[in-house]
Scaffold this motif. Structure first.
Motif, short mmCIF file in Angstrom:
data_model
loop_
_atom_site.label_atom_id
_atom_site.label_comp_id
_atom_site.label_asym_id
_atom_site.label_seq_id
_atom_site.Cartn_x
_atom_site.Cartn_y
_atom_site.Cartn_z
N LEU A 208 -14.20 51.01 -4.47
CA LEU A 208 -13.24 50.94 -4.57
C LEU A 208 -13.01 52.04 -5.56
O LEU A 208 -12.58 52.45 -6.63
CB LEU A 208 -12.91 50.24 -6.20
CG LEU A 208 -12.78 48.61 -5.87
CD1 LEU A 208 -13.09 47.56 -7.35
CD2 LEU A 208 -11.46 48.00 -5.16
N SER B 188 -10.72 54.52 -11.73
CA SER B 188 -10.17 53.39 -12.42
C SER B 188 -10.76 51.88 -11.79
O SER B 188 -10.67 51.86 -10.16
CB SER B 188 -8.97 53.40 -12.65
OG SER B 188 -8.24 52.02 -13.20
N VAL B 189 -11.58 50.73 -12.48
CA VAL B 189 -11.67 49.30 -11.75
C VAL B 189 -10.42 48.79 -11.80
O VAL B 189 -10.41 47.90 -12.85
CB VAL B 189 -12.79 48.51 -11.89
CG1 VAL B 189 -13.19 47.93 -10.99
CG2 VAL B 189 -13.99 50.19 -11.74
N PRO B 190 -9.92 48.25 -11.02
CA PRO B 190 -8.72 47.78 -11.44
C PRO B 190 -9.31 45.47 -11.95
O PRO B 190 -10.15 45.50 -10.84
CB PRO B 190 -7.45 47.78 -9.79
CG PRO B 190 -8.77 47.25 -9.24
CD PRO B 190 -9.67 48.35 -9.67
N PHE B 191 -8.45 44.87 -12.47
CA PHE B 191 -8.58 43.77 -11.90
C PHE B 191 -9.42 43.14 -10.93
O PHE B 191 -8.86 43.15 -9.87
CB PHE B 191 -8.14 42.85 -12.74
CG PHE B 191 -7.85 43.09 -14.21
CD1 PHE B 191 -8.40 41.28 -14.81
CD2 PHE B 191 -7.02 43.40 -14.43
CE1 PHE B 191 -8.67 41.80 -16.03
CE2 PHE B 191 -6.87 43.27 -16.08
CZ PHE B 191 -7.76 42.93 -17.02
N HIS B 192 -10.80 42.43 -10.78
CA HIS B 192 -11.50 41.95 -9.55
C HIS B 192 -12.17 40.90 -9.88
O HIS B 192 -12.66 40.51 -11.09
CB HIS B 192 -12.04 42.53 -8.67
CG HIS B 192 -13.30 43.97 -9.30
ND1 HIS B 192 -13.07 44.45 -10.00
CD2 HIS B 192 -14.18 42.97 -9.08
CE1 HIS B 192 -13.87 44.59 -10.92
NE2 HIS B 192 -15.29 44.27 -9.90
N GLU C 15 -11.78 37.52 -13.71
CA GLU C 15 -11.70 38.39 -13.24
C GLU C 15 -11.84 39.44 -14.56
O GLU C 15 -12.27 38.72 -15.63
CB GLU C 15 -10.05 38.30 -13.01
CG GLU C 15 -9.55 37.71 -11.56
CD GLU C 15 -8.06 38.12 -11.79
OE1 GLU C 15 -7.31 38.52 -12.77
OE2 GLU C 15 -7.97 38.47 -10.57
N GLU D 104 -11.88 50.40 -17.41
CA GLU D 104 -11.46 51.78 -17.50
C GLU D 104 -12.64 52.84 -18.29
O GLU D 104 -13.37 52.61 -19.37
CB GLU D 104 -10.24 51.24 -18.79
CG GLU D 104 -9.58 53.51 -18.86
CD GLU D 104 -8.52 53.02 -20.23
OE1 GLU D 104 -7.42 53.25 -20.60
OE2 GLU D 104 -7.76 51.21 -19.99
N GLU E 91 -10.79 42.81 -24.68
CA GLU E 91 -10.75 43.70 -24.03
C GLU E 91 -12.22 44.04 -25.10
O GLU E 91 -12.37 43.69 -26.61
CB GLU E 91 -9.93 44.78 -25.07
CG GLU E 91 -8.34 44.57 -23.47
CD GLU E 91 -7.68 45.25 -24.43
OE1 GLU E 91 -7.91 46.59 -25.63
OE2 GLU E 91 -6.75 45.38 -23.31
N SER F 224 -12.06 43.74 -14.83
CA SER F 224 -11.54 45.45 -14.95
C SER F 224 -11.90 46.50 -16.09
O SER F 224 -13.15 45.66 -16.81
CB SER F 224 -10.01 46.03 -14.99
OG SER F 224 -10.18 45.65 -16.76
N LYS G 88 -12.63 44.59 -19.60
CA LYS G 88 -11.89 43.32 -19.80
C LYS G 88 -12.00 42.06 -19.60
O LYS G 88 -12.57 42.69 -17.63
CB LYS G 88 -9.91 43.54 -19.71
CG LYS G 88 -9.46 45.47 -20.09
CD LYS G 88 -8.54 45.74 -19.80
CE LYS G 88 -8.12 46.87 -20.98
NZ LYS G 88 -6.56 47.33 -19.65
#
Length: 107
Positions: free
Chosen positions: A16, A41-45, A84, A88, A68, A86, A63
């Motif tokens: 990513l 940036s690591v998005p929700f996964h 899930e 930041e 958070e 993520s 998160k």
């Protein structure tokens, strides 16, 4: 298995857009060091691996589970499998992550 890995033999990877190195790999777990840049940036996964980490340096907002968490140097965390999540990057730095079982997509 790679039970002992000298620094010069660590394998560099990217996921990513985030650079990291694969450190030791055991029968059921693996250790990585994430090399976060401020632009990462690591998005929700989610993944089928439990993920536990130790913040070496930097500042992050993690998160998961509808919450958070602000993480700084010396902080730790554990994320259950299949949840899930993520992250930041607030300030560039390094994080050691342990995955159980081994993340095949990181090999």
């Amino acid at each position: 298995m790679k039970n002992i890995v000298k620094k010069e033999n660590a394998v560099s990877r990217q996921f990513l857009g985030v650079d990291f190195v694969v450190l030791s790999i055991g029968k059921d777990s693996m250790v990585t060091k994430m090399l976060y840049k401020s632009t990462d940036s690591v998005p929700f996964h989610q993944h089928p691996n439990e993920q536990s980490g130790y913040v070496i340096s930097g500042s992050y907002k993690l998160k998961f589970d509808g919450k958070e968490f602000l993480l700084n140097e010396g902080d730790t965390y554990s994320i259950p499998a299949n949840i899930e999540h993520s992250i930041e990057i607030l300030e560039a730095g390094e994080v050691v992550d342990v995955f159980t079982p081994i993340r095949e997509d990181y090999l």
